[in-house]
Design an enzyme around this catalytic site. Structure first.
Site, PDB file in Angstrom:
ATOM      1  CE  LYS A  81      -0.724   0.184   5.031  1.00  0.00           C
ATOM      2  NZ  LYS A  81       0.005   1.425   5.264  1.00  0.00           N
ATOM      3  CG  ASP A  82       3.604   2.135   2.837  1.00  0.00           C
ATOM      4  OD1 ASP A  82       2.535   2.736   3.068  1.00  0.00           O
ATOM      5  OD2 ASP A  82       4.248   1.519   3.713  1.00  0.00           O
ATOM      6  CB  THR A 124      -6.392   7.639  11.790  1.00  0.00           C
ATOM      7  OG1 THR A 124      -5.795   7.014  10.638  1.00  0.00           O
ATOM      8  CG2 THR A 124      -7.364   8.697  11.312  1.00  0.00           C
ATOM      9  CG  LEU A 127      -5.485  12.688   4.248  1.00  0.00           C
ATOM     10  CD1 LEU A 127      -5.200  13.381   2.924  1.00  0.00           C
ATOM     11  CD2 LEU A 127      -6.201  13.641   5.192  1.00  0.00           C
ATOM     12  NE  ARG A 128      -7.525   3.506   3.520  1.00  0.00           N
ATOM     13  CZ  ARG A 128      -7.824   2.787   4.597  1.00  0.00           C
ATOM     14  NH1 ARG A 128      -9.072   2.450   4.844  1.00  0.00           N
ATOM     15  NH2 ARG A 128      -6.872   2.383   5.414  1.00  0.00           N
ATOM     16  NE  ARG A 129      -6.230   2.766   8.518  1.00  0.00           N
ATOM     17  CZ  ARG A 129      -4.977   2.367   8.722  1.00  0.00           C
ATOM     18  NH1 ARG A 129      -4.101   3.182   9.287  1.00  0.00           N
ATOM     19  NH2 ARG A 129      -4.608   1.159   8.357  1.00  0.00           N
ATOM     20  CE  LYS A 130      -9.614  14.968   9.203  1.00  0.00           C
ATOM     21  NZ  LYS A 130      -8.670  16.096   9.058  1.00  0.00           N
ATOM     22  NE  ARG A 146       3.576   9.785   9.909  1.00  0.00           N
ATOM     23  CZ  ARG A 146       4.730  10.332   9.507  1.00  0.00           C
ATOM     24  NH1 ARG A 146       4.778  11.637   9.290  1.00  0.00           N
ATOM     25  NH2 ARG A 146       5.804   9.600   9.291  1.00  0.00           N
ATOM     26  NE  ARG A 152       1.080   3.893  13.627  1.00  0.00           N
ATOM     27  CZ  ARG A 152       0.530   2.946  12.880  1.00  0.00           C
ATOM     28  NH1 ARG A 152      -0.763   2.984  12.622  1.00  0.00           N
ATOM     29  NH2 ARG A 152       1.251   1.964  12.393  1.00  0.00           N
ATOM     30  CB  CYS A 237       0.133   5.347  -0.908  1.00  0.00           C
ATOM     31  SG  CYS A 237       1.528   6.385  -0.440  1.00  0.00           S
TER      32      CYS A 237
END
Length: 303
Positions: A81-82, A124, A127-130, A146, A152, A237
């Site tokens: 995913k990175d 989190t 941005l997707r999760r947010k 981060r 975390r 990503c």
């Protein structure tokens, strides 16, 4: 003649080392010796900024790709995913490992249930999760988070947050079982989340042949469909774009979701087709999502 030992480049977090050792052990099972070479990425070195403020894609992969192209290592191990959807020139993804559980999970500080009538403090760095969280819980406050998994988790203990969102795959790989957590089955994961890849130099035919022995065909098909959709959407990503390909027999269902940053505008749909044509299925999903306004949502995101 004795085969040379391959140099596996990896970041030095516990999760990155687990991933590199997984590749190392799979190669060893195929009779291929290797050693680990530790490299710091830009994303590891800069911890005081949100991921989307670090200058686009490849913040966790570029240092390893540079070492690969400079012949300091033979293999670079990444979380898929990175990896930018278009790998750097001269870089070839040679193996996709068997996928771990792709879902996201909310690690909570207590056993208290989410109450939609209340405002929760959630953390989190994604941005997707947010965006997907705010779609479901628009009154909540989402804090940037981060660091590696252990950092975390410690920040979650140190702050007055209800919970923080993690990739379940990362926790499982580190054998971490939180006391309190909620599986977020409604949250669509990042493209290729849960898949580890091994990259090598495009012209290094010897290494390409060796790492092809550990390639998982199903993971490759899933990652190809999900990452092709991300590429067509022109999202990196860190973009608020989710995609997951579910294989059943010869068929594959590609689920996609695109959100605005505040979560209130979104396109969510799925398409089905042959698993043997993952890029065609991604194009089908892109056309359907574009028709519903997904491209306009991405175009209006100002990071």
């Amino acid at each position: 003649m004795k085969s040379k030992s391959l140099r596996i480049g990896t970041r030095d977090s516990l999760l990155a080392i687990w991933q590199a050792e997984k590749v190392q052990n799979l190669l060893k099972a195929s009779g291929i010796n290797s050693e680990l070479v530790f490299i710091k990425s830009y994303g590891d070195q800069v911890q005081d900024k949100a991921l989307h403020q670090l200058g686009g894609t490849g913040v966790f992969t570029k240092a390893l790709d540079d070492a690969l192209l400079d012949n300091q290592i033979d293999i670079a191990v990444h979380s898929c995913k990175d990896v930018p959807t278009l790998p750097a020139p001269g870089i070839h993804i040679g193996a996709y490992l068997e996928r771990e559980d792709h879902r996201d999970v909310l690690v909570c500080k207590s056993a208290a249930a989410l109450d939609e009538s209340k405002t929760h403090q959630i953390a989190t760095g994604s941005l997707r999760r947010k965006a997907q969280w705010l779609q479901h819980f628009p009154k909540d406050q989402v804090h940037n988070l981060r660091g590696n998994v252990q950092t975390r988790l410690q920040k979650l203990k140190d702050n007055n947050w209800f919970g923080a969102v993690f990739a379940w795959a990362g926790l499982k790989r580190l054998n971490i079982r939180p006391d309190h957590y909620i599986m977020l089955d409604w949250m669509l994961s990042a493209p290729a989340q849960g898949i580890v890849v091994a990259a090598c130099r495009e012209k290094d035919t010897e290494t390409k042949e060796k790492i092809s022995a550990i390639d998982n065909k199903e993971s490759r098909i899933q990652a190809t469909a999900e990452r092709k959709f991300l590429n067509l959407m022109e999202g990196g990503c860190t973009a608020p774009i989710g995609a997951y390909a579910e294989i059943s027999g010869d068929l594959m269902k590609l689920k996609v979701q695109v959100n605005s940053i505040d979560g209130q505008e979104f396109v969510k749909l799925d398409v089905e087709g042959s698993k043997n044509e993952p890029e065609l299925l991604a194009e089908k999903a892109y056309k359907a999502a574009k028709a519903e306004g997904a491209v306009e949502i991405v175009r209006h995101i100002k990071l």
